[in-house]
Enzyme design. Sequence first.
Site, PDB file in Angstrom:
ATOM      1  N   GLU A   1      10.472   8.438  -6.597  1.00  0.00           N
ATOM      2  CA  GLU A   1      10.316   7.277  -7.364  1.00  0.00           C
ATOM      3  C   GLU A   1       8.818   7.509  -8.178  1.00  0.00           C
ATOM      4  OE1 GLU A   1      11.012   3.677  -4.933  1.00  0.00           O
ATOM      5  OE2 GLU A   1       9.196   2.743  -6.124  1.00  0.00           O
TER       6      GLU A   1
ATOM      7  N   GLU B   1       3.500  -1.815 -11.175  1.00  0.00           N
ATOM      8  CA  GLU B   1       4.020  -2.860 -10.603  1.00  0.00           C
ATOM      9  C   GLU B   1       2.764  -3.926 -10.669  1.00  0.00           C
ATOM     10  OE1 GLU B   1       6.360  -1.952  -6.778  1.00  0.00           O
ATOM     11  OE2 GLU B   1       4.850  -0.581  -6.954  1.00  0.00           O
TER      12      GLU B   1
END
Length: 433
Positions: A306, A311
């Site tokens: 990932e 974010e």
Amino acid sequence: MNTKVGSVRNTWSGALIAIALLFSACTNSTESEETSLLLGSEENYVVEVLAKDLHDASTSTIKGQAETEETVLIDAENWIAITANFEEAGRYQVQVVAKNAAESSSLVWLEDYYDNPDDRNYDVTGKISFSNRDAFEVSGVDGSPFNKGKHNMKLHVSEGAVHIEKVIFTLMMPHSASEKILEQATSGETWTLVWSDEFDGDTIDESKWTYDFGDWGWGNNELQYYTASRSENARIEDGHLIIEARKDDFDKAWTSARLTTRGKVAFLYGKIEFKAKVPSLKGNWAAGWTLGNTYVDEKDWPYCGEIDILESVGYEVDNETGDGIAHATVHTPAYYFKINNQISSQKAIPNMASEFHTYAVEWTPTEIKMLVNDEVYYTYDKNANEKEWPFHIPQNIILNLAIGGGWGGSQGLDPEMTSQEFILDYVRVYEKR
């Protein structure tokens, strides 16, 4: 023991998924009503597992009930172990048929692969509530991912007590990995565009994007229900992709959207860049990231790799100035957040919520760099083995806006928040030539 009710082998269209999601919004109905709403005129692949067919339980009393009773009474902090065999990988509706046996509501949740070698806890439903003490009710979630094959599971009671009759798994959408793989050259001199979505049309381009859907918590106890093909949650406006989270909407506490290239195209190496404006209020969790094309269900993570290009959590954003913090991380079998050793970096961004900024990853066969506004602020170069470096696996791009969850909700939700928007100007993929 599984009871197989029916099967379907077709790939569902976005319209049919949207209809299924609308029907499944009618929760806590009787079993016959709920099943008829979901099935309609289609014949869906369904697996039923009876509680009395448990193969283990937390106490001998519960095991004894299973030998003589049609239902099993479980109270808080106890569980039964069941086995489900899936002939089809995909996203499933999970329904538990149970009757509350406590003065207040009871909560249950389903753990997948409890016998996994990594000693991981795979929560694939989040908390499912039961309140009816007079009759059995059906309650559950949509979109839980399950791979084909045998799954040893535990059904836990976290609060209260319930009489459990069975668990029903209904296929909502078969799994489809991306067959098209774009491998980008990284040894040239100039970054050259090879794929993009400029969001210049009137509608979301479903030849490029798949909708993830459901409310199973997404491994992080998130609050939102991701909808499919619903303009209130994902739409094109003025050349921008708007992903909007909405409170008390669609008969859900929160709705939002999650778009992915899975099933369309996956990418190996190169530069992935997007231009975005994040939301600002406490409780949101916006992300632009990638997930390995080998992901089918939770057991595949983080072995698939990932890459979190951006974010942003709302409690770090200044509501007056729009200043915020960009976070970059990769997750691998050697380093990931559930064992608290993830390798991350962060950068303060002025006007992060009030202006567009570019966020990018430059990914080669040996190194990953993250950038904000063309400035590198993160480097990952651990590649001694596959546990450190699963990034030979093609990755699918994901864009989503979550509400709450283990990180986004760790400081609560702004009580005045009724909607939030994650706005993207473009997504582009480059190679060096």
